[in-house]
Design a protein around this motif. Structure first.
Motif, PDB file in Angstrom:
ATOM      1  N   TYR A  94       0.834  -1.192   0.000  1.00 22.24           N
ATOM      2  CA  TYR A  94       0.000   0.000   0.000  1.00 22.24           C
ATOM      3  C   TYR A  94       0.870   1.244   0.000  1.00 22.24           C
ATOM      4  O   TYR A  94       1.674   1.461   0.909  1.00 22.24           O
ATOM      5  CB  TYR A  94      -0.911  -0.029   1.219  1.00 22.24           C
ATOM      6  N   PRO A 148      -0.079   5.245  -0.783  1.00 24.48           N
ATOM      7  CA  PRO A 148      -1.061   6.236  -1.221  1.00 24.48           C
ATOM      8  C   PRO A 148      -0.594   7.063  -2.412  1.00 24.48           C
ATOM      9  O   PRO A 148      -1.408   7.437  -3.269  1.00 24.48           O
ATOM     10  CB  PRO A 148      -1.262   7.106   0.026  1.00 24.48           C
ATOM     11  N   ILE A 157      -1.539   5.562  -5.888  1.00 30.69           N
ATOM     12  CA  ILE A 157      -2.935   5.357  -6.254  1.00 30.69           C
ATOM     13  C   ILE A 157      -3.334   6.379  -7.321  1.00 30.69           C
ATOM     14  O   ILE A 157      -3.036   7.564  -7.212  1.00 30.69           O
ATOM     15  CB  ILE A 157      -3.858   5.505  -5.030  1.00 30.69           C
ATOM     16  N   TYR A 202     -13.623   7.877  -3.324  1.00 33.92           N
ATOM     17  CA  TYR A 202     -12.599   7.517  -2.335  1.00 33.92           C
ATOM     18  C   TYR A 202     -11.382   8.416  -2.501  1.00 33.92           C
ATOM     19  O   TYR A 202     -11.217   9.079  -3.537  1.00 33.92           O
ATOM     20  CB  TYR A 202     -12.186   6.044  -2.480  1.00 33.92           C
ATOM     21  N   ALA A 249      -6.979   8.466  -1.670  1.00 37.48           N
ATOM     22  CA  ALA A 249      -5.870   7.511  -1.603  1.00 37.48           C
ATOM     23  C   ALA A 249      -5.560   7.071  -0.184  1.00 37.48           C
ATOM     24  O   ALA A 249      -5.013   5.979   0.028  1.00 37.48           O
ATOM     25  CB  ALA A 249      -4.621   8.114  -2.246  1.00 37.48           C
ATOM     26  N   THR A 280     -10.881   2.329   2.987  1.00 38.76           N
ATOM     27  CA  THR A 280     -11.232   1.414   1.900  1.00 38.76           C
ATOM     28  C   THR A 280     -10.009   0.999   1.108  1.00 38.76           C
ATOM     29  O   THR A 280      -9.842  -0.175   0.747  1.00 38.76           O
ATOM     30  CB  THR A 280     -12.254   2.088   0.957  1.00 38.76           C
ATOM     31  N   VAL A 281      -9.151   1.950   0.827  1.00 38.05           N
ATOM     32  CA  VAL A 281      -7.936   1.673   0.054  1.00 38.05           C
ATOM     33  C   VAL A 281      -6.984   0.806   0.863  1.00 38.05           C
ATOM     34  O   VAL A 281      -6.420  -0.178   0.362  1.00 38.05           O
ATOM     35  CB  VAL A 281      -7.258   2.993  -0.370  1.00 38.05           C
ATOM     36  N   ARG A 282      -6.804   1.154   2.126  1.00 39.20           N
ATOM     37  CA  ARG A 282      -5.898   0.380   2.980  1.00 39.20           C
ATOM     38  C   ARG A 282      -6.372  -1.065   3.104  1.00 39.20           C
ATOM     39  O   ARG A 282      -5.562  -2.003   2.986  1.00 39.20           O
ATOM     40  CB  ARG A 282      -5.811   1.021   4.368  1.00 39.20           C
ATOM     41  N   SER A 329      -8.234  -2.724   1.022  1.00 37.27           N
ATOM     42  CA  SER A 329      -8.053  -3.396  -0.259  1.00 37.27           C
ATOM     43  C   SER A 329      -6.652  -3.990  -0.366  1.00 37.27           C
ATOM     44  O   SER A 329      -6.483  -5.147  -0.787  1.00 37.27           O
ATOM     45  CB  SER A 329      -8.292  -2.410  -1.412  1.00 37.27           C
ATOM     46  N   MET A 370     -12.424  -0.741  -4.194  1.00 40.07           N
ATOM     47  CA  MET A 370     -11.347  -1.649  -3.776  1.00 40.07           C
ATOM     48  C   MET A 370     -10.653  -2.283  -4.981  1.00 40.07           C
ATOM     49  O   MET A 370      -9.444  -2.553  -4.941  1.00 40.07           O
ATOM     50  CB  MET A 370     -11.911  -2.722  -2.852  1.00 40.07           C
ATOM     51  N   VAL A 407      -8.345   0.605  -7.036  1.00 41.09           N
ATOM     52  CA  VAL A 407      -7.053   0.941  -6.463  1.00 41.09           C
ATOM     53  C   VAL A 407      -6.037  -0.183  -6.665  1.00 41.09           C
ATOM     54  O   VAL A 407      -4.835   0.027  -6.488  1.00 41.09           O
ATOM     55  CB  VAL A 407      -7.165   1.316  -4.970  1.00 41.09           C
TER      56      VAL A 407
END
Length: 296
Positions: A48, A50, A53, A166, A168, A172-174, A176, A240, A243
């Motif tokens: 991950y 950010p 993204i 969403y 970055a 939700t991104v984390r 995913s 999800m 990204v």
């Protein structure tokens, strides 16, 4: 995880604008679709970050202005434009249309930009801002013509917008990336994220009965509350997937034979589009049950 209860009371919310973009759907096999460029290359499992993204921006290279409304078309080839209006306390909407379809979005009263996807593909677009006169009556304020040539046909489904919203740094991104840790292929990532959303989110029957016209989902809220309507399921799964650089459409349309307005996803894997319906996981709906009228 399969859900044994039916959720056919879902999606009694209404949308005020005309239906468009009729499209066939399939579950577990490819969807017949208009020719488009292949999806970006499948990515291996990554950590991950950010900063990595895809996020839209108003870059300021191509800007059009009229009557206090602005369109930034700097990244039209990436599949989106950004629009804002000096609201002055009034409500404004923006329409993005081609000869085949039209989509409408609400502009924020704070004058900030929103992302308008160019999901109708290459061609001539009209972007028009409307100002509220009274109630549901709007008058034209600004209008621009835009010729679009996408760098890739899947790009409109790889960025956030009002319906798949969403940032970055969102949870939700984390989540995913947590779910996809150690997973290399797009197919395996899609299956993992689908199972997560279908298994973790409960259907909110009370919300389905009371949701108002104009409702927009918030993936982080859905994750936090662990419940939602079909619109919430589809927005969360789309976010999800996007990204992870996996093109994902949020589709809306009719589910038969129930005769209800429903939301689900189409996901591009190895250049083919597959239907995923996390809300009705395991309920046995087939290809012919889904008729799409909107793509976001």
């Amino acid at each position: 995880m399969k859900k044994n209860r039916r959720k056919t009371s879902l999606c009694f919310f209404l949308f005020a604008f005309a239906l468009c973009l009729n499209a066939g759907c399939a579950q577990g096999k490819a969807v017949e679709a208009a020719p488009e460029k292949s999806a970006p290359e499948a990515s291996a499992a990554i950590a991950y970050d950010p900063a990595a993204i895809r996020m839209p921006e108003a870059a300021g290279r191509v800007v059009m202005e009229k009557n206090g409304a602005y369109m930034d078309a700097s990244n039209a080839a990436e599949g989106y434009v950004m629009v804002r209006c000096d609201a002055g306390g009034k409500l404004h909407k923006v329409g993005v249309s081609t000869d085949d379809a039209a989509y409408y979005y609400t502009l924020p009263k704070d004058g900030g930009f929103i992302v308008c996807p160019l999901q109708m593909g290459d061609g001539s677009y009209t972007v028009q801002v409307y100002e509220q006169v009274a109630g549901t009556q709007y008058s034209p304020l600004s209008k621009w013509a835009l010729d679009v040539k996408l760098s890739d046909g899947t790009l409109p489904y790889l960025y956030p917008n009002q319906f798949v919203d969403y940032r970055a740094t969102d949870e939700t991104v984390r989540v995913s990336f947590t779910q996809c840790a150690g997973v290399a292929s797009d197919r395996a990532k899609a299956e993992k994220l689908y199972s997560f959303v279908a298994g973790e989110i409960a259907y909110d029957y009370d919300k389905a009965k009371t949701v108002q016209d104009g409702y927009l989902p918030a993936p982080d809220r859905t994750l936090q509350e662990k419940k939602g309507i079909c619109f919430d399921y589809a927005a969360l799964l789309a976010a999800m997937l996007r990204v992870q650089n996996i093109p994902a459409r949020l589709q809306m349309g009719e589910l038969s034979p129930d005769g209800i307005y429903h939301a689900w996803n189409l996901v591009c894997i190895d250049d083919l589009w597959y239907l995923m319906d996390a809300t009705l996981d395991g309920q046995g709906y087939k290809d012919e049950n889904y008729t799409a009228v909107k793509n976001y």
